[in-house]
Scaffold this active site. Structure first.
Site, PDB file in Angstrom:
ATOM      1  N   PRO A  20      -1.315  -0.277 -12.542  1.00  0.00           N
ATOM      2  CA  PRO A  20      -2.331   0.072 -12.091  1.00  0.00           C
ATOM      3  C   PRO A  20      -2.233   0.893 -10.502  1.00  0.00           C
ATOM      4  O   PRO A  20      -1.156   0.797 -10.256  1.00  0.00           O
ATOM      5  CB  PRO A  20      -3.119  -1.302 -11.538  1.00  0.00           C
ATOM      6  CG  PRO A  20      -2.278  -2.405 -11.535  1.00  0.00           C
ATOM      7  CD  PRO A  20      -0.883  -1.723 -12.432  1.00  0.00           C
TER       8      PRO A  20
ATOM      9  N   GLY B 110      -1.016  -1.527  -4.696  1.00  0.00           N
ATOM     10  CA  GLY B 110       0.195  -1.585  -3.882  1.00  0.00           C
ATOM     11  C   GLY B 110       1.263  -1.918  -4.816  1.00  0.00           C
ATOM     12  O   GLY B 110       2.348  -2.619  -4.451  1.00  0.00           O
TER      13      GLY B 110
ATOM     14  N   SER C 136       2.303   3.000  -7.222  1.00  0.00           N
ATOM     15  CA  SER C 136       2.031   3.992  -8.161  1.00  0.00           C
ATOM     16  C   SER C 136       2.540   5.286  -7.421  1.00  0.00           C
ATOM     17  O   SER C 136       2.794   6.497  -8.316  1.00  0.00           O
ATOM     18  CB  SER C 136       0.530   3.758  -8.587  1.00  0.00           C
ATOM     19  OG  SER C 136      -0.210   3.903  -7.457  1.00  0.00           O
TER      20      SER C 136
ATOM     21  N   ASP D 162       8.881   2.282  -0.765  1.00  0.00           N
ATOM     22  CA  ASP D 162       8.377   2.511  -2.066  1.00  0.00           C
ATOM     23  C   ASP D 162       9.063   3.595  -2.749  1.00  0.00           C
ATOM     24  O   ASP D 162       9.489   3.391  -3.898  1.00  0.00           O
ATOM     25  CB  ASP D 162       6.670   2.746  -2.063  1.00  0.00           C
ATOM     26  CG  ASP D 162       5.854   1.819  -1.647  1.00  0.00           C
ATOM     27  OD1 ASP D 162       6.102   0.906  -1.055  1.00  0.00           O
ATOM     28  OD2 ASP D 162       4.599   2.011  -1.987  1.00  0.00           O
TER      29      ASP D 162
HETATM   30  O1  PMV Z   1       1.164   0.669  -0.228  1.00  0.00           O
HETATM   31  P1  PMV Z   1       1.501  -0.691  -0.187  1.00  0.00           P
HETATM   32  O2  PMV Z   1       0.491  -1.621  -0.691  1.00  0.00           O
HETATM   33  O3  PMV Z   1       2.858  -0.823  -1.272  1.00  0.00           O
HETATM   34  O4  PMV Z   1       2.261  -1.309   1.074  1.00  0.00           O
HETATM   35  C1  PMV Z   1       3.087  -0.619   1.786  1.00  0.00           C
HETATM   36  C2  PMV Z   1       4.158  -1.553   2.702  1.00  0.00           C
HETATM   37  C3  PMV Z   1       3.825  -1.350   4.259  1.00  0.00           C
HETATM   38  O5  PMV Z   1       5.076  -2.209   4.797  1.00  0.00           O
HETATM   39  C4  PMV Z   1       2.578  -2.314   4.586  1.00  0.00           C
HETATM   40  C5  PMV Z   1       3.570  -0.105   4.885  1.00  0.00           C
HETATM   41  C6  PMV Z   1       4.989   0.832   4.572  1.00  0.00           C
HETATM   42  O6  PMV Z   1       4.939   1.816   4.915  1.00  0.00           O
HETATM   43  O7  PMV Z   1       6.188   0.084   4.279  1.00  0.00           O
END
Ligand code: PMV
Length: 308
Positions: free
Chosen positions: A100, A104, A107, A148
């Site tokens: 999705p 978080g 994606s 990410d």
């Molecule tokens: O965007 P998300 O929900 O995957 O969250 C990112 C993770 C945080 O630690 C909150 C922000 C970051 O830049 O690492």
């Protein structure tokens, strides 16, 4: 000369197991790649001067990419392609995914990593791919920590410290997880700003909470390496309370974590920025009773096993 795009490229989704938010302040985090993240295919348009097309039906993305476009996906995509010296017109890119969007689960990083790989190749140097991905991630998220992009590019389980090369973590056995979508939209930028405000206003309270999250990350990584899922579950549940203390949980995420634990999960927490998005639970094998308990609450949870 601008190189042609490759015909296909892919990237993982991600779940942060432990350390979100604290990672913004230089504390380590640990995250796992979700296989089946995003697969992109590219083909040349008959008119090589026509603007680029990007279609990902699962995310309701169907865009013509123009330089002056305001759409964040269009801007991020062009940012990545330009950074990689790739073509910015004359191609159609189509994407398939089971992730999705905006939940978080990485994606946007999956998109930016896969786009970079369409230019640079699926086996391109990981640091180069991550750097390219970050140019697009900044369009979406301001100043993201980069976790990410690292996980979308590398997959597996990764220990990450902002500004450093990500380190692979070797799980001592399969890591069975349930990903629990709240279906409540949230903004990473807003949630990060909320924590920053607390750290600024109440440093003597917020800093020790961040330090306690660092403890969860260290203990959790050791538990993953020893395949001690009960201990991993325990620290995940503690971490959820610490994130709650930082103000990023909401009653729906608390309730989903409780449902999972009451149905037999070894531990559960919100994952990512919070305020909505997803929770995750580490579960015994089989995960059936937990998935059924969530289903009774109208929640379609995904079971994922991270391979050792
Ligand atoms: O965007 P998300 O929900 O995957 O969250 C990112 C993770 C945080 O630690 C909150 C922000 C970051 O830049 O690492």
């Amino acid at each position: 000369m601008t190189p042609p795009l490759r015909s296909r490229a892919s990237a993982c989704g991600k779940v942060i197991l432990l350390g979100e938010h604290a990672v913004v302040y230089g504390i380590p985090a640990v995250a796992a790649g979700l296989p089946g993240g995003l697969e992109l295919r590219a083909r040349p348009l008959a008119d090589r001067g026509a603007p680029m097309e990007l279609s990902i039906p699962a995310w309701d993305v169907d865009l013509v990419l123009r330089i002056d476009d305001d759409h964040s996906v269009a801007r991020a995509a062009l940012e990545v392609l330009t950074h990689c010296d790739g073509p910015v017109q004359g191609w159609r890119i189509e994407g398939e995914t089971s992730l999705p969007a905006r939940a978080g689960l990485g994606s946007s990083a999956a998109l930016t990593v896969a786009l970079a790989r369409l230019v640079l190749g699926q086996d391109a140097d990981l640091d180069t791919v991550v750097e390219a991905s970050l140019t697009g991630e900044r369009v979406f998220h301001g100043e993201p920590s980069g976790i990410d992009s690292q996980v979308a590019a590398r997959g597996g389980v990764v220990r990450f410290v902002r500004g450093e090369a990500a380190q692979p973590v070797r799980p001592g056995g399969p890591l069975p997880l349930v990903v629990i979508p709240s279906r409540i939209p949230r903004s990473t930028v807003d949630q990060v700003a909320r924590v920053r405000q607390l750290v600024t206003d109440q440093p003597r309270i917020a800093r020790p909470v961040l330090e306690a999250i660092a403890g969860c990350v260290d203990v959790g990584i050791s538990a993953i390496e020893r395949n001690n899922l009960a201990e991993l579950g325990e620290v995940m549940s503690i971490c959820h309370e610490l994130l709650s203390a930082l103000g990023v949980s909401i009653p729906r995420l608390d309730a989903l974590c409780s449902t999972a634990r009451e149905a037999g999960a070894l531990g559960a927490k919100l994952t990512g920025a919070g305020g909505g998005g997803c929770a995750i639970a580490v579960v015994p094998d089989p995960a059936g009773p937990i998935v059924s308990a969530l289903e009774r609450e109208g929640v379609a949870a995904l079971t994922v096993t991270v391979a050792p």
